[in-house]
Design an enzyme around this catalytic site. Structure first.
Site, PDB file in Angstrom:
ATOM      1  N   CYS A   7       0.832  -1.201   0.000  1.00 31.73           N
ATOM      2  CA  CYS A   7       0.000   0.000   0.000  1.00 31.73           C
ATOM      3  C   CYS A   7       0.871   1.256   0.000  1.00 31.73           C
ATOM      4  O   CYS A   7       0.675   2.161  -0.814  1.00 31.73           O
ATOM      5  CB  CYS A   7      -0.900  -0.017   1.231  1.00 31.73           C
ATOM      6  SG  CYS A   7      -1.979   1.409   1.375  1.00 31.73           S
ATOM      7  N   GLU A  50      -4.840  -2.783  -4.612  1.00 30.97           N
ATOM      8  CA  GLU A  50      -4.599  -1.339  -4.741  1.00 30.97           C
ATOM      9  C   GLU A  50      -4.912  -0.885  -6.162  1.00 30.97           C
ATOM     10  O   GLU A  50      -5.544   0.156  -6.359  1.00 30.97           O
ATOM     11  CB  GLU A  50      -3.150  -0.992  -4.387  1.00 30.97           C
ATOM     12  CG  GLU A  50      -2.827  -1.121  -2.928  1.00 30.97           C
ATOM     13  CD  GLU A  50      -3.543  -0.104  -2.054  1.00 30.97           C
ATOM     14  OE1 GLU A  50      -3.916   0.990  -2.532  1.00 30.97           O
ATOM     15  OE2 GLU A  50      -3.741  -0.408  -0.875  1.00 30.97           O
TER      16      GLU A  50
END
Length: 105
Positions: free
Chosen positions: A20, A93
Site C-alpha cells: 500500500c 490497490e
C-alpha cells in the site's frame, strides 16, 4: 490486507503495508511527473505533496529495510507466500485506483 496483517506475523503485516505504502508513493511520483502543477492543485496538492516528500520516501525505505531484515531467515516457501501476498495486495490497490478512475464511465 487487513486480514493477512491480523492473522500473520510481523513480516506478513509489513509486506501488506509495504504494498500500500509503496503504491501511493509510486502513484504520487508519477502524477507529479506527468502533471507538474499537481502540487499546486487546491484540493489534491497537499495529498500529492505528502506522498512525494522526502519524509515519506524515507519511511518507505525504512519499511523496505524492515521487510529485508525480517526476511533474512525465512524459508523459500515463506518467501513465495510473502511475494504472493505483496502481489495480491498490489492488485487490490490497482483495483481500488481503477474503480476511482472509471467511476465516471
Amino acid at each position: 490486507m487487513l486480514c493477512e496483517a491480523h492473522t500473520g506475523n510481523l513480516l506478513t503485516g509489513l509486506v501488506a503495508l509495504l504494498s500500500c505504502s509503496w503504491t501511493y508513493a509510486y502513484i504520487g511520483e508519477h502524477m507529479v511527473r506527468r502533471y507538474p502543477h499537481a502540487l499546486q492543485h487546491p484540493e489534491y496538492g497537499p495529498w500529492f505533496a505528502g506522498y512525494v516528500c522526502d519524509e515519506y520516501r524515507q519511511t518507505n525505505q525504512e519499511l523496505m529495510d524492515m521487510v529485508d531484515q525480517w526476511s533474512d531467515d525465512i524459508t523459500p516457501l515463506e518467501t513465495e507466500k510473502h511475494c504472493h501476498l505483496f502481489w495480491m495486495c498490489s492488485q487490490y490497490e490497482l483495483q481500488y485506483w481503477d474503480m476511482a478512475y472509471s467511476a465516471d464511465q
